[in-house]
Motif scaffolding. Sequence first.
Motif, mmCIF file in Angstrom:
data_model
loop_
_atom_site.group_PDB
_atom_site.id
_atom_site.type_symbol
_atom_site.label_atom_id
_atom_site.label_comp_id
_atom_site.label_asym_id
_atom_site.label_seq_id
_atom_site.Cartn_x
_atom_site.Cartn_y
_atom_site.Cartn_z
ATOM 1 N N VAL A 231 0.839 -1.204 0.000
ATOM 2 C CA VAL A 231 0.000 0.000 0.000
ATOM 3 C C VAL A 231 0.871 1.251 0.000
ATOM 4 C CG1 VAL A 231 -1.670 1.332 1.352
ATOM 5 C CG2 VAL A 231 -1.986 -1.143 1.063
ATOM 6 N N TYR A 232 1.873 1.318 0.899
ATOM 7 C CA TYR A 232 2.664 2.553 0.917
ATOM 8 C C TYR A 232 3.577 2.665 -0.295
ATOM 9 C CZ TYR A 232 6.165 0.026 4.014
ATOM 10 O OH TYR A 232 7.050 -0.836 4.591
ATOM 11 N N ARG A 233 4.021 1.523 -0.805
ATOM 12 C CA ARG A 233 4.864 1.607 -2.010
ATOM 13 C C ARG A 233 4.060 2.131 -3.200
ATOM 14 N NH1 ARG A 233 9.953 -1.299 -2.126
ATOM 15 N NH2 ARG A 233 10.468 -1.792 0.039
ATOM 16 N N ALA A 234 2.818 1.680 -3.310
ATOM 17 C CA ALA A 234 1.961 2.168 -4.409
ATOM 18 C C ALA A 234 1.659 3.655 -4.234
ATOM 19 C CB ALA A 234 0.666 1.364 -4.448
ATOM 20 N N ALA A 235 1.395 4.056 -2.996
ATOM 21 C CA ALA A 235 1.078 5.469 -2.745
ATOM 22 C C ALA A 235 2.277 6.353 -3.092
ATOM 23 C CB ALA A 235 0.683 5.663 -1.278
ATOM 24 N N ILE A 236 3.479 5.910 -2.724
ATOM 25 C CA ILE A 236 4.688 6.699 -3.000
ATOM 26 C C ILE A 236 4.885 6.834 -4.516
ATOM 27 C CG2 ILE A 236 7.221 6.694 -2.842
ATOM 28 C CD1 ILE A 236 6.833 5.272 -0.057
ATOM 29 N N GLU A 237 4.713 5.702 -5.206
ATOM 30 C CA GLU A 237 4.920 5.724 -6.662
ATOM 31 C C GLU A 237 3.911 6.653 -7.345
ATOM 32 O OE1 GLU A 237 6.057 1.714 -8.289
ATOM 33 O OE2 GLU A 237 4.422 2.250 -9.655
ATOM 34 N N GLU A 238 2.663 6.545 -6.916
ATOM 35 C CA GLU A 238 1.612 7.375 -7.528
ATOM 36 C C GLU A 238 1.839 8.865 -7.229
ATOM 37 O OE1 GLU A 238 -0.678 5.818 -9.410
ATOM 38 O OE2 GLU A 238 -1.483 7.757 -10.055
ATOM 39 N N ALA A 239 2.245 9.163 -5.996
ATOM 40 C CA ALA A 239 2.506 10.563 -5.631
ATOM 41 C C ALA A 239 3.640 11.124 -6.483
ATOM 42 C CB ALA A 239 2.844 10.666 -4.146
ATOM 43 N N HIS A 240 4.699 10.348 -6.630
ATOM 44 C CA HIS A 240 5.835 10.831 -7.417
ATOM 45 C C HIS A 240 5.444 11.043 -8.878
ATOM 46 C CE1 HIS A 240 9.116 9.372 -4.376
ATOM 47 N NE2 HIS A 240 8.371 10.350 -3.924
ATOM 48 N N ALA A 241 4.558 10.185 -9.375
ATOM 49 C CA ALA A 241 4.098 10.339 -10.770
ATOM 50 C C ALA A 241 3.334 11.654 -10.941
ATOM 51 C CB ALA A 241 3.216 9.162 -11.160
ATOM 52 N N ARG A 242 2.799 12.176 -9.840
ATOM 53 C CA ARG A 242 2.059 13.430 -9.883
ATOM 54 C C ARG A 242 2.869 14.607 -9.350
ATOM 55 N NH1 ARG A 242 -2.726 11.689 -11.655
ATOM 56 N NH2 ARG A 242 -2.071 9.580 -12.041
ATOM 57 N N GLY A 243 4.167 14.419 -9.171
ATOM 58 C CA GLY A 243 5.036 15.521 -8.732
ATOM 59 C C GLY A 243 4.870 15.893 -7.279
ATOM 60 N N LEU A 244 4.318 14.969 -6.477
ATOM 61 C CA LEU A 244 4.122 15.254 -5.052
ATOM 62 C C LEU A 244 5.136 14.485 -4.204
ATOM 63 C CD1 LEU A 244 0.233 15.008 -4.896
ATOM 64 C CD2 LEU A 244 1.567 17.051 -4.329
ATOM 65 N N ARG A 245 5.628 15.128 -3.167
ATOM 66 C CA ARG A 245 6.499 14.443 -2.214
ATOM 67 C C ARG A 245 5.652 13.686 -1.202
ATOM 68 N NH1 ARG A 245 11.372 18.937 -1.350
ATOM 69 N NH2 ARG A 245 11.819 19.052 -3.570
ATOM 70 N N VAL A 246 6.288 12.714 -0.544
ATOM 71 C CA VAL A 246 5.593 11.880 0.438
ATOM 72 C C VAL A 246 6.329 11.941 1.772
ATOM 73 C CG1 VAL A 246 4.764 9.570 0.995
ATOM 74 C CG2 VAL A 246 4.843 10.327 -1.393
ATOM 75 N N ALA A 247 5.579 12.248 2.835
ATOM 76 C CA ALA A 247 6.119 12.245 4.195
ATOM 77 C C ALA A 247 5.434 11.133 4.968
ATOM 78 C CB ALA A 247 5.857 13.584 4.878
ATOM 79 N N ALA A 248 6.209 10.357 5.718
ATOM 80 C CA ALA A 248 5.625 9.242 6.464
ATOM 81 C C ALA A 248 5.832 9.396 7.964
ATOM 82 C CB ALA A 248 6.232 7.923 5.989
ATOM 83 N N HIS A 249 4.718 9.251 8.699
ATOM 84 C CA HIS A 249 4.786 9.084 10.150
ATOM 85 C C HIS A 249 5.360 7.700 10.427
ATOM 86 C CE1 HIS A 249 2.992 8.615 14.309
ATOM 87 N NE2 HIS A 249 3.162 7.357 13.941
ATOM 88 N N ILE A 250 6.367 7.643 11.284
ATOM 89 C CA ILE A 250 6.880 6.350 11.776
ATOM 90 C C ILE A 250 7.221 6.515 13.259
ATOM 91 C CG2 ILE A 250 7.872 5.528 9.589
ATOM 92 C CD1 ILE A 250 10.253 6.772 12.218
ATOM 93 N N HIS A 251 7.422 5.407 13.935
ATOM 94 C CA HIS A 251 7.971 5.433 15.285
ATOM 95 C C HIS A 251 9.214 4.544 15.356
ATOM 96 C CE1 HIS A 251 8.357 4.488 19.600
ATOM 97 N NE2 HIS A 251 7.716 5.623 19.825
ATOM 98 N N ASP A 252 9.193 3.454 14.564
ATOM 99 C CA ASP A 252 10.227 2.416 14.705
ATOM 100 C C ASP A 252 11.172 2.353 13.509
ATOM 101 O OD1 ASP A 252 8.904 1.845 17.032
ATOM 102 O OD2 ASP A 252 7.861 0.081 16.242
ATOM 103 N N LEU A 253 12.311 1.748 13.755
ATOM 104 C CA LEU A 253 13.352 1.648 12.727
ATOM 105 C C LEU A 253 12.916 0.812 11.521
ATOM 106 C CD1 LEU A 253 16.296 2.110 11.802
ATOM 107 C CD2 LEU A 253 16.948 0.098 13.144
ATOM 108 N N GLY A 254 12.234 -0.321 11.763
ATOM 109 C CA GLY A 254 11.882 -1.227 10.671
ATOM 110 C C GLY A 254 11.101 -0.543 9.559
ATOM 111 N N PRO A 255 9.949 0.057 9.887
ATOM 112 C CA PRO A 255 9.182 0.755 8.853
ATOM 113 C C PRO A 255 9.971 1.907 8.219
ATOM 114 C CG PRO A 255 7.841 0.410 10.811
ATOM 115 C CD PRO A 255 9.227 -0.019 11.174
ATOM 116 N N ALA A 256 10.768 2.612 9.029
ATOM 117 C CA ALA A 256 11.538 3.735 8.469
ATOM 118 C C ALA A 256 12.461 3.230 7.372
ATOM 119 C CB ALA A 256 12.338 4.432 9.568
ATOM 120 N N ALA A 257 13.160 2.138 7.655
ATOM 121 C CA ALA A 257 14.118 1.613 6.678
ATOM 122 C C ALA A 257 13.408 1.165 5.408
ATOM 123 C CB ALA A 257 14.896 0.453 7.301
#
Length: 478
Positions: A231-257
């Motif tokens: 889901v987040y990979r698709a959202a990032i790809e779609e946002a970039h295709a539309r010239g938008l940056r993506v910011a993600a809320h995280i708390h832990d290292l695993g999701p951040a990486a």
Amino acid sequence: MPPRLARAACAPFALAALAALSACADRAPEPSPAPSTATDVVIIEGARVFDGERDLGVMPLVVRDGRIEAVGGDGPLPAGARRVDYAGRYIVPGLVSDHAHLGNTEGVEHGGRYYTRDHVVRDLRQFQAFGVTTVTSLGMNGEAFYDIRAEVHEADPALGAWMLGAGPGIGAPGGAPPAQAMGLAEDAVPRPADAAAARETVREQARRGVDIVKLWVDDLGGRAPPMAPEVYRAAIEEAHARGLRVAAHIHDLGPAADLVAGGVDVIAHGVRDRPVDAALVEAMRTRGTWYVPTLQIDEANYLYAERPQLVEEEPALRAALQAPLRARFADPAWRRQQLDGEAAAKSRAAVRTNLDNLRTLHEGGVRIGFGTDAGALPHRVIGFAEHRELELMTQAGFTPDQALRTATRDAAELLGLDDRGLLAPGRRADFVVLDADPLQDIRNTRRIRAVWQAGREVAGPLQDFDPDRNAAAAPRPL
Ligand SMILES: [Zn+2]
């Protein structure tokens, strides 16, 4: 290279204002605090200037039509200009927040039901009084976001700080942001269940006019299903295709990486579960991923309970607290409740880990942005949180000038805004006048004499700001 924001404010200001005016011809702008004419020229003189990169010494600024026309006095200064003398004071660019929230609180309450135009303007005016002249509302914005954004830009600087935002943001089904804890009863946050739905959600937000896409990727300490990687990979790809940056809320290292590997542009909180590893430092540095530590977010859980005397010691904190929150911080029963039990210890540990990780990432050459999550909850205190964040950054090894560069030049660059963040010819005249030198002691950023935004003096001195009066000032309805 991450794409630029689709709606970066690179259009000439006059053109943008004209377009906004024709779209809203039936609404006269509110009177600005310091009316000026279209050809207003002001010479700001006598102050020592930090331009967002370095200390320039005592240096005049020439401001014309809301923009910096010249820095320094090489050529002749324009004749007939209005002169403003700030001898003995210090000037820094207006601060830029990459992570805050607007219109989400009322007294000691919070939730989506408070998202009204008046509450957003209340918050934008408080940010402005604290010298934060650009604010990113990173999700949980209600349906009115798009109209309010247009109105704030049209009236700039009369309705407070200049705002941009992520609209509602994108969450996980049954997960973050936690609908109940965040008071999202009607839950305006879309929660796509698969990649196709994620792409559709991003397309819809791009069409409506978000400035950035916000994702929540967090299992809330194992208590909730996290957003699925596809889901987040698709959202990032779609946002970039539309010239938008993506910011993600995280708390832990695993999701951040994994988000960094998936091409996210901004990690919007610090990693707080464990030390960051060399692989993350390397990945973020080489990809140019931004990191916004939000050090103050966990500190706010215990700071005011632990140190109630801060309200007396810190005029800037007093200026930020509406009466209900002042009363809460003064209540011994509330303070005991905050400090007893595991929550406060967890928050302290989170701050320690966050500080250590920020030091590692900063020393490793990762680009750092600026934000606090102020406004998401009442005790994430708008304005004060930002100045406290600067101080916390120095505890992670930043020098005062590095902290200031992060909160001005770099924070603007994170958003793709090349018209602010530096006091340089052609940029917006957004700046803060201080009574004491912030490069000597970063806490001097709180000693605000005046705030200028778009070439107008809009606020100051900070000690005269009355948050209760500001909250009650019921601006006219849309
Ligand atoms: Zn947030």
